[in-house]
Design a protein around this motif. Structure first.
Motif, PDB file in Angstrom:
ATOM      1  N   ARG A  25       0.795  -1.223   0.000  1.00  8.49           N
ATOM      2  CA  ARG A  25       0.000   0.000   0.000  1.00  8.49           C
ATOM      3  C   ARG A  25       0.834   1.282   0.000  1.00  8.49           C
ATOM      4  N   ASN A  26       2.135   1.204   0.117  1.00  5.87           N
ATOM      5  CA  ASN A  26       2.971   2.394   0.208  1.00  5.87           C
ATOM      6  C   ASN A  26       3.613   2.727  -1.130  1.00  5.87           C
ATOM      7  N   VAL A  27       3.508   3.991  -1.514  1.00  8.47           N
ATOM      8  CA  VAL A  27       4.132   4.461  -2.735  1.00  8.47           C
ATOM      9  C   VAL A  27       4.816   5.783  -2.418  1.00  8.47           C
ATOM     10  N   VAL A  28       6.045   5.936  -2.866  1.00  6.32           N
ATOM     11  CA  VAL A  28       6.783   7.178  -2.659  1.00  6.32           C
ATOM     12  C   VAL A  28       7.330   7.629  -3.997  1.00  6.32           C
ATOM     13  N   GLY A  36       8.527  16.162 -12.577  1.00  9.60           N
ATOM     14  CA  GLY A  36       7.214  15.719 -13.025  1.00  9.60           C
ATOM     15  C   GLY A  36       6.470  14.839 -12.044  1.00  9.60           C
ATOM     16  N   LYS A  37       6.850  14.864 -10.780  1.00  6.28           N
ATOM     17  CA  LYS A  37       6.189  14.030  -9.761  1.00  6.28           C
ATOM     18  C   LYS A  37       4.714  14.394  -9.620  1.00  6.28           C
ATOM     19  N   THR A  38       4.401  15.668  -9.532  1.00  6.38           N
ATOM     20  CA  THR A  38       3.011  16.108  -9.366  1.00  6.38           C
ATOM     21  C   THR A  38       2.197  15.773 -10.613  1.00  6.38           C
ATOM     22  N   THR A  39       2.772  15.947 -11.773  1.00  4.64           N
ATOM     23  CA  THR A  39       2.090  15.616 -13.024  1.00  4.64           C
ATOM     24  C   THR A  39       1.811  14.117 -13.095  1.00  4.64           C
ATOM     25  N   LEU A  40       2.757  13.307 -12.624  1.00  3.94           N
ATOM     26  CA  LEU A  40       2.549  11.860 -12.588  1.00  3.94           C
ATOM     27  C   LEU A  40       1.410  11.499 -11.642  1.00  3.94           C
ATOM     28  N   VAL A  41       1.345  12.138 -10.478  1.00  2.00           N
ATOM     29  CA  VAL A  41       0.259  11.885  -9.523  1.00  2.00           C
ATOM     30  C   VAL A  41      -1.087  12.233 -10.161  1.00  2.00           C
ATOM     31  N   GLU A  42      -1.143  13.329 -10.873  1.00  2.00           N
ATOM     32  CA  GLU A  42      -2.387  13.720 -11.557  1.00  2.00           C
ATOM     33  C   GLU A  42      -2.797  12.668 -12.587  1.00  2.00           C
ATOM     34  N   ALA A  43      -1.843  12.187 -13.370  1.00  2.00           N
ATOM     35  CA  ALA A  43      -2.145  11.178 -14.391  1.00  2.00           C
ATOM     36  C   ALA A  43      -2.594   9.868 -13.747  1.00  2.00           C
ATOM     37  N   THR A  62      -3.794  21.285  -9.230  1.00  2.00           N
ATOM     38  CA  THR A  62      -3.503  19.869  -9.000  1.00  2.00           C
ATOM     39  C   THR A  62      -4.100  19.410  -7.678  1.00  2.00           C
ATOM     40  N   VAL A  63      -4.426  18.132  -7.605  1.00  2.88           N
ATOM     41  CA  VAL A  63      -5.063  17.582  -6.415  1.00  2.88           C
ATOM     42  C   VAL A  63      -4.092  17.521  -5.237  1.00  2.88           C
ATOM     43  N   SER A  64      -2.802  17.367  -5.490  1.00  2.00           N
ATOM     44  CA  SER A  64      -1.838  17.238  -4.397  1.00  2.00           C
ATOM     45  C   SER A  64      -1.287  18.579  -3.913  1.00  2.00           C
ATOM     46  N   ASP A  65      -1.375  19.603  -4.718  1.00  2.00           N
ATOM     47  CA  ASP A  65      -0.921  20.938  -4.309  1.00  2.00           C
ATOM     48  C   ASP A  65      -2.140  21.763  -3.925  1.00  2.00           C
ATOM     49  N   TYR A  66      -2.488  21.718  -2.658  1.00  2.00           N
ATOM     50  CA  TYR A  66      -3.730  22.345  -2.201  1.00  2.00           C
ATOM     51  C   TYR A  66      -3.493  23.624  -1.409  1.00  2.00           C
ATOM     52  N   ASP A  67      -2.270  23.880  -0.979  1.00  2.41           N
ATOM     53  CA  ASP A  67      -1.967  25.041  -0.150  1.00  2.41           C
ATOM     54  C   ASP A  67      -1.734  26.276  -1.026  1.00  2.41           C
ATOM     55  N   ARG A  72       1.117  29.725  -5.395  1.00  2.00           N
ATOM     56  CA  ARG A  72       1.942  30.904  -5.734  1.00  2.00           C
ATOM     57  C   ARG A  72       3.303  30.514  -6.284  1.00  2.00           C
ATOM     58  N   GLN A  73       3.925  29.484  -5.698  1.00  2.00           N
ATOM     59  CA  GLN A  73       5.282  29.106  -6.095  1.00  2.00           C
ATOM     60  C   GLN A  73       5.308  28.097  -7.249  1.00  2.00           C
ATOM     61  N   HIS A  74       4.160  27.574  -7.642  1.00  2.00           N
ATOM     62  CA  HIS A  74       4.076  26.573  -8.706  1.00  2.00           C
ATOM     63  C   HIS A  74       4.965  25.365  -8.430  1.00  2.00           C
ATOM     64  N   ARG A  75       4.982  24.948  -7.166  1.00  2.00           N
ATOM     65  CA  ARG A  75       5.738  23.753  -6.783  1.00  2.00           C
ATOM     66  C   ARG A  75       5.155  23.202  -5.489  1.00  2.00           C
ATOM     67  N   SER A  76       5.391  21.924  -5.256  1.00  2.00           N
ATOM     68  CA  SER A  76       4.911  21.281  -4.034  1.00  2.00           C
ATOM     69  C   SER A  76       5.766  21.718  -2.838  1.00  2.00           C
ATOM     70  N   VAL A  77       5.118  21.993  -1.731  1.00  2.00           N
ATOM     71  CA  VAL A  77       5.799  22.380  -0.500  1.00  2.00           C
ATOM     72  C   VAL A  77       5.463  21.374   0.594  1.00  2.00           C
ATOM     73  N   GLN A  78       4.203  20.937   0.642  1.00  2.00           N
ATOM     74  CA  GLN A  78       3.710  20.030   1.676  1.00  2.00           C
ATOM     75  C   GLN A  78       3.723  18.594   1.191  1.00  2.00           C
ATOM     76  N   LEU A  79       3.782  17.657   2.132  1.00  2.00           N
ATOM     77  CA  LEU A  79       3.634  16.248   1.844  1.00  2.00           C
ATOM     78  C   LEU A  79       2.168  15.971   1.538  1.00  2.00           C
ATOM     79  N   SER A  80       1.897  15.166   0.530  1.00  2.00           N
ATOM     80  CA  SER A  80       0.519  14.831   0.159  1.00  2.00           C
ATOM     81  C   SER A  80       0.299  13.340   0.304  1.00  2.00           C
ATOM     82  N   LEU A  81      -0.879  13.001   0.803  1.00  2.00           N
ATOM     83  CA  LEU A  81      -1.258  11.588   0.915  1.00  2.00           C
ATOM     84  C   LEU A  81      -2.411  11.310  -0.006  1.00  2.00           C
TER      85      LEU A  81
END
Length: 81
Positions: A25-28, A36-43, A62-67, A72-81
């Motif tokens: 069940r674990n994926v990192v 392209g990590k966020t783009t892969l999560v979206e796909a 994107t679903v994982s970048d919610y903050d 504003r920064q167009h990049r992931s800052v927080q951990l997403s589950l």
């Protein structure tokens, strides 16, 4: 007990093995910024049926970048589950 196969126990019970991928069940996703990590999560979410259409990092949709800071920064800052 002689007829039972010995399986090592992990913190949550029996450890999953390669012959039972449905139990894992674990994926990192790890990679450099902009890889392209966020783009892969979206796909993957779209393929799984969780999204109608994937969002774009550039649009802040994107679903994982919610903050707000991620938008504003167009990049992931927080951990997403």
């Amino acid at each position: 007990m002689g007829d039972k196969a010995h399986t090592p126990a992990g913190a949550a019970g029996r450890a999953p093995t390669a012959d039972r991928p449905s139990e894992i069940r674990n994926v990192v996703l790890v990679g450099h910024s902009g890889a392209g990590k966020t783009t892969l999560v979206e796909a993957l979410a779209q393929t799984a049926g969780a999204l109608g259409r994937p969002g774009r990092v550039e649009d802040g949709a994107t679903v994982s970048d919610y903050d707000e800071i991620e938008h504003r920064q167009h990049r992931s800052v927080q951990l997403s589950l």
